[in-house]
Design an enzyme around this catalytic site. Structure first.
Site, PDB file in Angstrom:
ATOM      1  N   GLU A 117       1.030  -4.817  -8.652  1.00 46.01           N
ATOM      2  CA  GLU A 117       0.363  -5.710  -7.291  1.00 46.01           C
ATOM      3  C   GLU A 117       0.649  -7.476  -7.651  1.00 46.01           C
ATOM      4  O   GLU A 117       0.868  -8.138  -6.899  1.00 46.01           O
ATOM      5  CB  GLU A 117      -1.001  -5.515  -7.234  1.00 46.01           C
ATOM      6  CG  GLU A 117      -0.872  -4.068  -6.710  1.00 46.01           C
ATOM      7  CD  GLU A 117      -2.242  -3.467  -6.564  1.00 46.01           C
ATOM      8  OE1 GLU A 117      -3.431  -4.151  -6.967  1.00 46.01           O
ATOM      9  OE2 GLU A 117      -2.551  -2.289  -6.108  1.00 46.01           O
TER      10      GLU A 117
ATOM     11  N   TYR B 156       0.757  -1.234  -0.044  1.00 44.01           N
ATOM     12  CA  TYR B 156      -0.186  -0.120   0.045  1.00 44.01           C
ATOM     13  C   TYR B 156       0.750   1.318  -0.060  1.00 44.01           C
ATOM     14  O   TYR B 156       0.522   2.217   0.665  1.00 44.01           O
ATOM     15  CB  TYR B 156      -0.859   0.028   1.162  1.00 44.01           C
ATOM     16  CG  TYR B 156      -2.279  -0.745   0.806  1.00 44.01           C
ATOM     17  CD1 TYR B 156      -3.246  -0.338  -0.085  1.00 44.01           C
ATOM     18  CD2 TYR B 156      -2.556  -1.884   1.671  1.00 44.01           C
ATOM     19  CE1 TYR B 156      -4.469  -0.972  -0.322  1.00 44.01           C
ATOM     20  CE2 TYR B 156      -3.804  -2.373   1.682  1.00 44.01           C
ATOM     21  CZ  TYR B 156      -4.639  -2.078   0.556  1.00 44.01           C
ATOM     22  OH  TYR B 156      -5.856  -2.759   0.227  1.00 44.01           O
TER      23      TYR B 156
HETATM   24  N1  UDP Z   1      -9.489   2.818   3.611  1.00 39.82           N
HETATM   25  C1  UDP Z   1      -9.543   3.021   4.572  1.00 39.82           C
HETATM   26  N2  UDP Z   1      -9.985   4.402   4.932  1.00 39.82           N
HETATM   27  C2  UDP Z   1     -10.403   5.266   3.950  1.00 39.82           C
HETATM   28  C3  UDP Z   1     -10.029   4.728   2.475  1.00 39.82           C
HETATM   29  C4  UDP Z   1      -9.573   3.473   2.364  1.00 39.82           C
HETATM   30  O1  UDP Z   1      -9.287   2.558   5.725  1.00 39.82           O
HETATM   31  O2  UDP Z   1     -10.812   6.368   3.983  1.00 39.82           O
HETATM   32  C5  UDP Z   1      -8.850   1.430   3.138  1.00 39.82           C
HETATM   33  C6  UDP Z   1      -9.773   0.377   2.749  1.00 39.82           C
HETATM   34  O3  UDP Z   1      -9.579  -0.674   3.330  1.00 39.82           O
HETATM   35  C7  UDP Z   1      -9.362   0.579   1.182  1.00 39.82           C
HETATM   36  C8  UDP Z   1      -8.055   0.827   1.305  1.00 39.82           C
HETATM   37  O4  UDP Z   1      -7.854   1.613   2.107  1.00 39.82           O
HETATM   38  O5  UDP Z   1      -9.818  -0.601   0.555  1.00 39.82           O
HETATM   39  C9  UDP Z   1      -7.417   1.110   0.051  1.00 39.82           C
HETATM   40  O6  UDP Z   1      -7.876   2.407  -0.236  1.00 39.82           O
HETATM   41  P1  UDP Z   1      -8.276   2.818  -1.930  1.00 39.82           P
HETATM   42  O7  UDP Z   1      -8.947   4.124  -1.887  1.00 39.82           O
HETATM   43  O8  UDP Z   1      -7.376   2.450  -2.924  1.00 39.82           O
HETATM   44  O9  UDP Z   1      -9.585   1.820  -2.073  1.00 39.82           O
HETATM   45  P2  UDP Z   1      -9.873   0.490  -2.907  1.00 39.82           P
HETATM   46  O10 UDP Z   1      -9.273   0.612  -4.136  1.00 39.82           O
HETATM   47  O11 UDP Z   1      -9.673  -0.684  -2.121  1.00 39.82           O
HETATM   48  O12 UDP Z   1     -11.407   0.564  -3.297  1.00 39.82           O
END
Ligand code: UDP
Ligand code: MG
Length: 137
Positions: free
Chosen positions: A126, A49
């Site tokens: 990834e 991440y």
């Molecule tokens: N996440 C979180 N709080 C937030 C936004 C994201 O805890 O406000 C976490 C959540 O588990 C998310 C991951 O961080 O799936 C990665 O964020 P991203 O914006 O990339 O979302 P995704 O691609 O997983 O939909």
């Protein structure tokens, strides 16, 4: 054929959702090209991440992602990056469409059951982060 990385996150594995998630992929014409059950260290989760390293949720997210086993998979199919993102639903389960994995099973914006790459370049990074070419069927 396009490929993407999917993760059933530690909350999904703890809730017994491995079969349910895989069933949704298979019934939607998505193939599994590689798969394994792993447990990430905090460092491994941080590297995964790294794009979010400056975000306020980074510490908590990487603690969560290293809190237990998860399933990492390479999915294969036509337009699979977008298709998988559609099946997953919005990051915030409160905004996810009905019938998506996150709408049905997420309990928290962080603990949202699944990860899916969002573009070809992130998918390439990834997939390589967890799999070597030799693991691919
Ligand atoms: N996440 C979180 N709080 C937030 C936004 C994201 O805890 O406000 C976490 C959540 O588990 C998310 C991951 O961080 O799936 C990665 O964020 P991203 O914006 O990339 O979302 P995704 O691609 O997983 O939909
Ligand atoms: Mg993302």
């Amino acid at each position: 054929m396009e490929k993407t990385l999917s993760i059933i996150k530690p909350d999904g594995v703890k809730k017994g959702l491995i079969g349910e998630v895989i069933k949704r992929f298979e019934t939607n014409g998505i193939k599994i090209a590689a798969m394994k059950l792993i447990e990430m260290t905090k460092e491994k989760a941080k590297g995964f991440y790294t794009v979010h390293s400056k975000r306020p949720f980074f510490e908590s997210l990487t603690d969560f992602m290293s809190s237990g086993p998860c399933v990492v998979m390479i999915l294969e199919g036509e337009n699979v990056i977008e298709k998988n993102r559609k099946l997953m639903g919005a990051t915030n389960y409160k905004e996810a469409e009905q019938g998506t994995i996150r709408y049905d099973f997420a309990t928290d914006i962080e603990k949202n059951v699944v990860h899916g790459s969002d573009a070809p370049d992130t998918a390439a990074f990834e997939m390589g982060y967890f799999f070597a070419d030799i693991d691919l069927l």
